[in-house]
Motif scaffolding. Structure first.
Motif, mmCIF file in Angstrom:
data_model
loop_
_atom_site.group_PDB
_atom_site.id
_atom_site.type_symbol
_atom_site.label_atom_id
_atom_site.label_comp_id
_atom_site.label_asym_id
_atom_site.label_seq_id
_atom_site.Cartn_x
_atom_site.Cartn_y
_atom_site.Cartn_z
ATOM 1 N N UNK A 199 0.852 -1.176 0.000
ATOM 2 C CA UNK A 199 0.000 0.000 0.000
ATOM 3 C C UNK A 199 0.896 1.236 0.000
ATOM 4 N N UNK A 200 0.315 2.388 -0.374
ATOM 5 C CA UNK A 200 1.079 3.637 -0.453
ATOM 6 C C UNK A 200 0.468 4.694 0.459
ATOM 7 N N UNK A 201 1.321 5.557 0.984
ATOM 8 C CA UNK A 201 0.857 6.829 1.519
ATOM 9 C C UNK A 201 1.194 7.908 0.494
ATOM 10 N N UNK A 202 0.451 9.016 0.488
ATOM 11 C CA UNK A 202 0.727 10.134 -0.410
ATOM 12 C C UNK A 202 0.950 9.665 -1.854
ATOM 13 N N UNK A 203 -0.011 9.008 -2.490
ATOM 14 C CA UNK A 203 0.225 8.388 -3.805
ATOM 15 C C UNK A 203 0.679 9.348 -4.896
ATOM 16 N N UNK A 204 0.150 10.592 -4.935
ATOM 17 C CA UNK A 204 0.605 11.538 -5.958
ATOM 18 C C UNK A 204 2.075 11.887 -5.749
ATOM 19 N N UNK A 261 -4.868 9.314 0.740
ATOM 20 C CA UNK A 261 -3.985 10.362 0.221
ATOM 21 C C UNK A 261 -2.830 10.737 1.145
ATOM 22 N N UNK A 262 -2.908 10.404 2.418
ATOM 23 C CA UNK A 262 -1.833 10.859 3.301
ATOM 24 C C UNK A 262 -1.275 9.701 4.126
ATOM 25 N N UNK A 263 -1.681 9.607 5.394
ATOM 26 C CA UNK A 263 -1.057 8.641 6.299
ATOM 27 C C UNK A 263 -1.947 7.446 6.653
ATOM 28 N N UNK A 264 -3.168 7.387 6.123
ATOM 29 C CA UNK A 264 -4.074 6.304 6.512
ATOM 30 C C UNK A 264 -3.566 4.940 6.074
ATOM 31 N N UNK A 265 -2.708 4.892 5.051
ATOM 32 C CA UNK A 265 -2.137 3.612 4.622
ATOM 33 C C UNK A 265 -1.282 2.983 5.721
ATOM 34 N N UNK A 266 -0.762 3.794 6.622
ATOM 35 C CA UNK A 266 0.068 3.268 7.710
ATOM 36 C C UNK A 266 -0.689 2.238 8.545
ATOM 37 N N UNK A 406 -1.334 18.559 -7.471
ATOM 38 C CA UNK A 406 -1.227 17.277 -6.775
ATOM 39 C C UNK A 406 -2.608 16.692 -6.510
ATOM 40 N N UNK A 407 -3.567 17.536 -6.239
ATOM 41 C CA UNK A 407 -4.938 17.061 -6.041
ATOM 42 C C UNK A 407 -5.478 16.430 -7.322
ATOM 43 N N UNK A 408 -5.168 17.016 -8.464
ATOM 44 C CA UNK A 408 -5.583 16.464 -9.756
ATOM 45 C C UNK A 408 -4.964 15.091 -9.967
ATOM 46 N N UNK A 409 -3.677 14.951 -9.663
ATOM 47 C CA UNK A 409 -2.990 13.666 -9.849
ATOM 48 C C UNK A 409 -3.515 12.628 -8.876
ATOM 49 N N UNK A 411 -6.519 12.457 -7.734
ATOM 50 C CA UNK A 411 -7.825 12.038 -8.266
ATOM 51 C C UNK A 411 -7.646 11.073 -9.431
ATOM 52 N N UNK A 412 -6.636 11.315 -10.266
ATOM 53 C CA UNK A 412 -6.365 10.419 -11.396
ATOM 54 C C UNK A 412 -5.975 9.034 -10.908
ATOM 55 N N UNK A 413 -5.128 8.979 -9.892
ATOM 56 C CA UNK A 413 -4.705 7.687 -9.346
ATOM 57 C C UNK A 413 -5.898 6.955 -8.742
ATOM 58 N N UNK A 414 -6.762 7.688 -8.059
ATOM 59 C CA UNK A 414 -7.959 7.066 -7.478
ATOM 60 C C UNK A 414 -8.868 6.501 -8.563
ATOM 61 N N UNK A 415 -8.986 7.211 -9.672
ATOM 62 C CA UNK A 415 -9.763 6.693 -10.803
ATOM 63 C C UNK A 415 -9.132 5.414 -11.346
ATOM 64 N N UNK A 416 -7.826 5.406 -11.457
ATOM 65 C CA UNK A 416 -7.121 4.219 -11.959
ATOM 66 C C UNK A 416 -7.313 3.030 -11.029
ATOM 67 N N UNK A 417 -7.354 3.280 -9.724
ATOM 68 C CA UNK A 417 -7.512 2.193 -8.761
ATOM 69 C C UNK A 417 -8.915 1.562 -8.816
ATOM 70 N N UNK A 418 -9.866 2.258 -9.432
ATOM 71 C CA UNK A 418 -11.231 1.739 -9.538
ATOM 72 C C UNK A 418 -11.467 0.965 -10.834
#
Length: 455
Positions: A199-204, A261-266, A406-409, A411-418
């Protein structure tokens, strides 16, 4: 009874009035001296919460105790983005803080804001060469440091050695390539050692890291570090499509868990749900203290066939605001020098996991064996020092409107994950084309507002 002549009575009254005047004069002198001795107050806005808030307060309290003529007043003002927005708004309203902590995404915004005084103008005689090279280069423009590094970090790979053992993997051989991450992740999932591989934190930010790590320009005009500002991203080219399509494959096969998007992946990593985590080095102290398994760390995974780049600096710096008195700038200089002291930066590193920002502090940590006691804290530091540290692509990208981009990117990553299909490259290209167009409009509007030339 003693008779007092009128003349004697007069003399006593004169003496009484004289004494009263003396007392009043002394009181005035005392009050004036008190006013002169009143400490210079420095208002310091920051975005550090939780344990990091305590660490900030410790630094400030220690400084104030050793500098009775200066009083630094720290104030938590929300997230990084909120703190940046509030500081610029406060400056325009005429009541800014004296010092504000701004994350790396806000560098171009602060540079163009007209609201700051560069630290190289304030810290006369300061040895800027003592600041660790990649950190110094990231926050410099035309060879001069504009903000004082404070909490510097980068990204690295964390992994659960116990889960690796359970999956039949060597706990001392973490994956070093994208393919190894995928293969190890599949073994971990199939063995039941964890529900997900990584899993990733801060994916953008991790997406940006991949460009720098493989020495690929994220934007034009030397990653926005040249004479001209960046006006176009390169995220939808072959490299960006390759990275995102790989992540989409990992997600499809349950190797990758989207962690927010931030630290919840921890938490997914700490709970054992995911066996690996790519996250900021600033999370190291909290992860090691909270994990009920053996934590390992490693360099970021790489894709073969690309040149060597470097992981880039994250975190934040301290910016000094414009329009203050000469006395305040002198007081601020004392505080910034205190932040950069060897003892201070070592204590900050030990308390938070952020990098020690000076070479002198690194030497002490090496000489005293601190890194030997916790080799995980050395991993990311070696990573930023052993890569390509000179190319603009490897130093990191600088963008106007970076917060929105960074918010745009993200959102793009979140779209890709779906995405549910398997035509990863085609879908990744479509998603990144859309993100690129949105980001380029942000850059276009920024250039219209501030001009296309870097200051």
């Amino acid at each position: 009874k003693i008779a007092i002549s009128p003349m004697g009575q007069f003399q006593m009254e004169v003496i009484f009035v004289w004494r009263k005047l003396v007392v009043m004069s002394l009181a005035v002198v005392f009050l004036m001296s008190f006013a002169i001795a009143a400490p210079i107050t420095i208002h310091f806005w920051h975005a550090m919460s939780g344990k990091r808030l305590n660490a900030v307060n410790e630094i400030v309290n220690s400084f104030n105790a050793s500098h009775p003529n200066i009083k630094v007043v720290p104030l938590f003002t929300g997230t990084y983005a909120e703190t940046l927005t509030k500081a610029i708004a406060a400056y325009r309203a005429g009541n800014p803080p004296d010092i504000v902590q701004v994350y790396e995404v806000g560098f171009q915004t602060m540079l163009d804001s007209g609201a700051i005084v560069p630290v190289f103008d304030i810290l006369k005689g300061f040895n800027f060469g003592n600041i660790v090279g990649p950190i110094l280069r990231y926050y410099s423009y035309k060879g001069k440091l504009y903000a004082m590094p404070f909490n510097s970090s980068t990204a690295m790979l964390y992994y659960n050695k116990d889960a690796f053992r359970k999956a039949g993997l060597d706990p001392n051989k973490p994956p070093t390539t994208f393919e190894e991450v995928y293969e190890d992740g599949l073994k971990i999932v199939k063995s039941g050692a964890a529900q997900n591989g990584i899993t990733f934190g801060w994916p953008a930010w991790i997406f940006e890291q991949m460009f720098a790590y493989h020495d690929q320009l994220y934007a034009n005009n030397e990653n926005g570090r040249g004479e001209k500002k960046a006006t176009k991203l390169n995220i939808n080219g072959p490299f960006g499509v390759k990275v995102l399509s790989e992540w989409m494959k990992w997600r499809h096969d349950n190797v990758l868990l989207y962690g927010g998007r931030e630290y919840s992946a921890n938490q997914a990593f700490l709970s054992g749900q995911s066996a690996m985590l790519i996250q900021s080095t600033s999370s190291l102290a909290s992860i090691e203290s909270a994990a009920n398994f053996e934590v390992g760390t490693a360099f970021l995974p790489k894709m073969p066939g690309y040149p060597t780049g470097n992981s880039v600096i994250g975190g934040a710096t301290l910016w000094v605001m414009k329009g203050l008195s000469a006395e305040k700038y002198k007081a601020i200089a004392e505080f910034l020098k205190y932040v950069a002291k060897t003892e201070t930066t070592i204590k900050w590193h030990n308390s938070t996991g952020y990098f020690p920002i000076t070479n002198a502090a690194v030497k002490v940590l090496l000489d005293t064996g601190s890194f030997c006691k916790d080799p995980n804290s050395l991993t990311a530091f070696l990573q930023i020092l052993t890569g390509n540290v000179k190319d603009p692509a490897a130093i990191g990208v600088r963008l106007g409107g970076f917060v929105q981009i960074r918010d745009v990117v993200d959102s793009a990553i979140e779209t890709a994950m779906q995405y549910k299909g398997t035509n990863y490259a085609q879908e990744a290209k479509k998603i990144l084309d859309n993100a690129e167009a949105k980001a380029n409009r942000i850059l276009e509007n920024y250039v219209k507002l501030y001009g296309d030339t870097n200051k």
